[in-house]
Write a protein that holds these residues in place. Sequence first.
Motif, PDB file in Angstrom:
ATOM      1  N   ILE A 133       0.847  -1.202   0.000  1.00  0.00           N
ATOM      2  CA  ILE A 133       0.000   0.000   0.000  1.00  0.00           C
ATOM      3  C   ILE A 133       0.878   1.245   0.000  1.00  0.00           C
ATOM      4  CG2 ILE A 133      -1.577   1.358   1.450  1.00  0.00           C
ATOM      5  CD1 ILE A 133      -2.937  -1.343   2.149  1.00  0.00           C
ATOM      6  N   THR A 134       1.914   1.225   0.810  1.00  0.00           N
ATOM      7  CA  THR A 134       2.829   2.361   0.907  1.00  0.00           C
ATOM      8  C   THR A 134       3.500   2.624  -0.435  1.00  0.00           C
ATOM      9  OG1 THR A 134       3.199   1.927   3.251  1.00  0.00           O
ATOM     10  CG2 THR A 134       4.879   3.235   2.109  1.00  0.00           C
ATOM     11  N   TYR A 135       4.039   1.589  -1.051  1.00  0.00           N
ATOM     12  CA  TYR A 135       4.704   1.739  -2.352  1.00  0.00           C
ATOM     13  C   TYR A 135       3.729   2.219  -3.425  1.00  0.00           C
ATOM     14  CZ  TYR A 135       9.053  -0.576  -0.855  1.00  0.00           C
ATOM     15  OH  TYR A 135      10.238  -0.911  -0.238  1.00  0.00           O
ATOM     16  N   SER A 136       2.473   1.720  -3.361  1.00  0.00           N
ATOM     17  CA  SER A 136       1.492   2.108  -4.371  1.00  0.00           C
ATOM     18  C   SER A 136       1.164   3.603  -4.303  1.00  0.00           C
ATOM     19  CB  SER A 136       0.209   1.288  -4.222  1.00  0.00           C
ATOM     20  OG  SER A 136      -0.528   1.695  -3.089  1.00  0.00           O
ATOM     21  N   LYS A 137       1.440   4.208  -3.158  1.00  0.00           N
ATOM     22  CA  LYS A 137       1.198   5.641  -2.990  1.00  0.00           C
ATOM     23  C   LYS A 137       2.473   6.451  -3.207  1.00  0.00           C
ATOM     24  CE  LYS A 137      -2.708   4.971   0.026  1.00  0.00           C
ATOM     25  NZ  LYS A 137      -3.355   5.276   1.281  1.00  0.00           N
ATOM     26  N   GLY A 138       3.521   5.777  -3.685  1.00  0.00           N
ATOM     27  CA  GLY A 138       4.774   6.468  -3.973  1.00  0.00           C
ATOM     28  C   GLY A 138       5.567   6.848  -2.742  1.00  0.00           C
ATOM     29  N   LYS A 139       5.325   6.163  -1.641  1.00  0.00           N
ATOM     30  CA  LYS A 139       6.025   6.461  -0.395  1.00  0.00           C
ATOM     31  C   LYS A 139       6.931   5.300  -0.029  1.00  0.00           C
ATOM     32  CE  LYS A 139       2.386   9.457   1.294  1.00  0.00           C
ATOM     33  NZ  LYS A 139       1.464   9.748   2.374  1.00  0.00           N
ATOM     34  N   LYS A 140       7.843   5.563   0.902  1.00  0.00           N
ATOM     35  CA  LYS A 140       8.776   4.528   1.328  1.00  0.00           C
ATOM     36  C   LYS A 140       8.710   4.247   2.826  1.00  0.00           C
ATOM     37  CE  LYS A 140      12.125   5.113  -2.349  1.00  0.00           C
ATOM     38  NZ  LYS A 140      13.546   5.265  -2.666  1.00  0.00           N
ATOM     39  N   THR A 141       7.863   4.954   3.540  1.00  0.00           N
ATOM     40  CA  THR A 141       7.735   4.754   4.977  1.00  0.00           C
ATOM     41  C   THR A 141       6.316   4.295   5.295  1.00  0.00           C
ATOM     42  OG1 THR A 141       9.349   6.502   5.390  1.00  0.00           O
ATOM     43  CG2 THR A 141       7.946   5.859   7.236  1.00  0.00           C
ATOM     44  N   ILE A 142       6.210   3.141   5.950  1.00  0.00           N
ATOM     45  CA  ILE A 142       4.897   2.614   6.325  1.00  0.00           C
ATOM     46  C   ILE A 142       4.340   3.474   7.462  1.00  0.00           C
ATOM     47  CG2 ILE A 142       3.667   0.646   7.317  1.00  0.00           C
ATOM     48  CD1 ILE A 142       5.748  -1.162   5.918  1.00  0.00           C
ATOM     49  N   SER A 143       3.141   3.956   7.280  1.00  0.00           N
ATOM     50  CA  SER A 143       2.495   4.824   8.263  1.00  0.00           C
ATOM     51  C   SER A 143       1.381   4.054   8.980  1.00  0.00           C
ATOM     52  CB  SER A 143       1.889   6.036   7.556  1.00  0.00           C
ATOM     53  OG  SER A 143       0.832   5.601   6.715  1.00  0.00           O
ATOM     54  N   PRO A 144       0.908   4.597  10.093  1.00  0.00           N
ATOM     55  CA  PRO A 144      -0.246   3.981  10.758  1.00  0.00           C
ATOM     56  C   PRO A 144      -1.462   3.893   9.825  1.00  0.00           C
ATOM     57  CG  PRO A 144       0.780   5.562  12.229  1.00  0.00           C
ATOM     58  CD  PRO A 144       1.437   5.724  10.881  1.00  0.00           C
ATOM     59  N   GLU A 145      -1.604   4.882   8.949  1.00  0.00           N
ATOM     60  CA  GLU A 145      -2.725   4.873   8.005  1.00  0.00           C
ATOM     61  C   GLU A 145      -2.625   3.672   7.051  1.00  0.00           C
ATOM     62  OE1 GLU A 145      -0.774   7.615   8.605  1.00  0.00           O
ATOM     63  OE2 GLU A 145      -2.232   8.686   9.832  1.00  0.00           O
ATOM     64  N   ALA A 146      -1.398   3.344   6.630  1.00  0.00           N
ATOM     65  CA  ALA A 146      -1.209   2.185   5.746  1.00  0.00           C
ATOM     66  C   ALA A 146      -1.556   0.895   6.478  1.00  0.00           C
ATOM     67  CB  ALA A 146       0.226   2.140   5.230  1.00  0.00           C
ATOM     68  N   ILE A 147      -1.225   0.834   7.750  1.00  0.00           N
ATOM     69  CA  ILE A 147      -1.559  -0.356   8.541  1.00  0.00           C
ATOM     70  C   ILE A 147      -3.071  -0.462   8.698  1.00  0.00           C
ATOM     71  CG2 ILE A 147      -1.336  -1.453  10.815  1.00  0.00           C
ATOM     72  CD1 ILE A 147       1.472  -0.059  10.923  1.00  0.00           C
ATOM     73  N   ASN A 148      -3.729   0.655   8.993  1.00  0.00           N
ATOM     74  CA  ASN A 148      -5.189   0.648   9.116  1.00  0.00           C
ATOM     75  C   ASN A 148      -5.848   0.229   7.805  1.00  0.00           C
ATOM     76  OD1 ASN A 148      -5.002   1.461  11.763  1.00  0.00           O
ATOM     77  ND2 ASN A 148      -5.359   3.620  11.307  1.00  0.00           N
ATOM     78  N   GLU A 149      -5.358   0.768   6.703  1.00  0.00           N
ATOM     79  CA  GLU A 149      -5.904   0.403   5.394  1.00  0.00           C
ATOM     80  C   GLU A 149      -5.702  -1.082   5.118  1.00  0.00           C
ATOM     81  OE1 GLU A 149      -5.407   1.702   0.705  1.00  0.00           O
ATOM     82  OE2 GLU A 149      -4.746   3.111   2.272  1.00  0.00           O
ATOM     83  N   THR A 150      -4.541  -1.584   5.495  1.00  0.00           N
ATOM     84  CA  THR A 150      -4.248  -3.012   5.321  1.00  0.00           C
ATOM     85  C   THR A 150      -5.233  -3.854   6.120  1.00  0.00           C
ATOM     86  OG1 THR A 150      -1.897  -2.608   4.969  1.00  0.00           O
ATOM     87  CG2 THR A 150      -2.515  -4.804   5.720  1.00  0.00           C
ATOM     88  N   LEU A 151      -5.430  -3.503   7.361  1.00  0.00           N
ATOM     89  CA  LEU A 151      -6.355  -4.265   8.206  1.00  0.00           C
ATOM     90  C   LEU A 151      -7.770  -4.247   7.640  1.00  0.00           C
ATOM     91  CD1 LEU A 151      -5.029  -3.213  11.711  1.00  0.00           C
ATOM     92  CD2 LEU A 151      -4.820  -5.461  10.638  1.00  0.00           C
ATOM     93  N   GLN A 152      -8.194  -3.104   7.125  1.00  0.00           N
ATOM     94  CA  GLN A 152      -9.528  -3.021   6.527  1.00  0.00           C
ATOM     95  C   GLN A 152      -9.626  -3.902   5.292  1.00  0.00           C
ATOM     96  OE1 GLN A 152      -9.999   1.209   6.074  1.00  0.00           O
ATOM     97  NE2 GLN A 152     -10.597   1.487   8.202  1.00  0.00           N
ATOM     98  N   LYS A 153      -8.598  -3.869   4.440  1.00  0.00           N
ATOM     99  CA  LYS A 153      -8.624  -4.688   3.227  1.00  0.00           C
ATOM    100  C   LYS A 153      -8.602  -6.180   3.535  1.00  0.00           C
ATOM    101  CE  LYS A 153      -6.787  -1.472  -0.128  1.00  0.00           C
ATOM    102  NZ  LYS A 153      -5.819  -1.229  -1.195  1.00  0.00           N
ATOM    103  N   LEU A 154      -8.002  -6.549   4.660  1.00  0.00           N
ATOM    104  CA  LEU A 154      -7.907  -7.959   5.035  1.00  0.00           C
ATOM    105  C   LEU A 154      -9.052  -8.401   5.954  1.00  0.00           C
ATOM    106  CD1 LEU A 154      -4.058  -8.158   5.675  1.00  0.00           C
ATOM    107  CD2 LEU A 154      -5.315  -8.894   3.639  1.00  0.00           C
ATOM    108  N   ASP A 155     -10.102  -7.596   6.010  1.00  0.00           N
ATOM    109  CA  ASP A 155     -11.284  -7.885   6.831  1.00  0.00           C
ATOM    110  C   ASP A 155     -11.008  -7.922   8.325  1.00  0.00           C
ATOM    111  OD1 ASP A 155     -13.036  -7.969   4.656  1.00  0.00           O
ATOM    112  OD2 ASP A 155     -12.616 -10.092   4.286  1.00  0.00           O
ATOM    113  N   PHE A 156     -10.084  -7.078   8.779  1.00  0.00           N
ATOM    114  CA  PHE A 156      -9.822  -6.912  10.200  1.00  0.00           C
ATOM    115  C   PHE A 156     -10.170  -5.486  10.639  1.00  0.00           C
ATOM    116  CE2 PHE A 156      -6.782 -10.366   9.181  1.00  0.00           C
ATOM    117  CZ  PHE A 156      -7.235 -11.310  10.087  1.00  0.00           C
TER     118      PHE A 156
END
Length: 116
Positions: free
Chosen positions: A50-73
Amino acid sequence: MTTAIPKTHIQRLLKEAVEEGIGFSTDAKMAFTHAIKTFIEYITVCAQEITYSKGKKTISPEAINETLQKLDFAEFVPLIQQSLEHYKEQKNSKAANRKAKKSADNIVANPKDEAH
């Protein structure tokens, strides 16, 4: 990734998750250890994508939240947000305390000349 998670941390997490008096066999502890490590690695890889897809190199809390939502968590996101806010409050409080202590130390070390 070959980093080991300290056994004491896992034992504390397991103990906090169950009612008092419930124990875990050695095999169950090993299974939980592997499951926890695998889950962390999976979330990390997904958050990295998700981070790379947004052109960033640092994983943020927002990326983790988005990941959890996409994985049904998604149900974990509010709890994680609350923990993050608590962490930030503690961090800010510690920084303020250090700053106040440093200021107080400077006053003691460099008292103003009150005769003038």
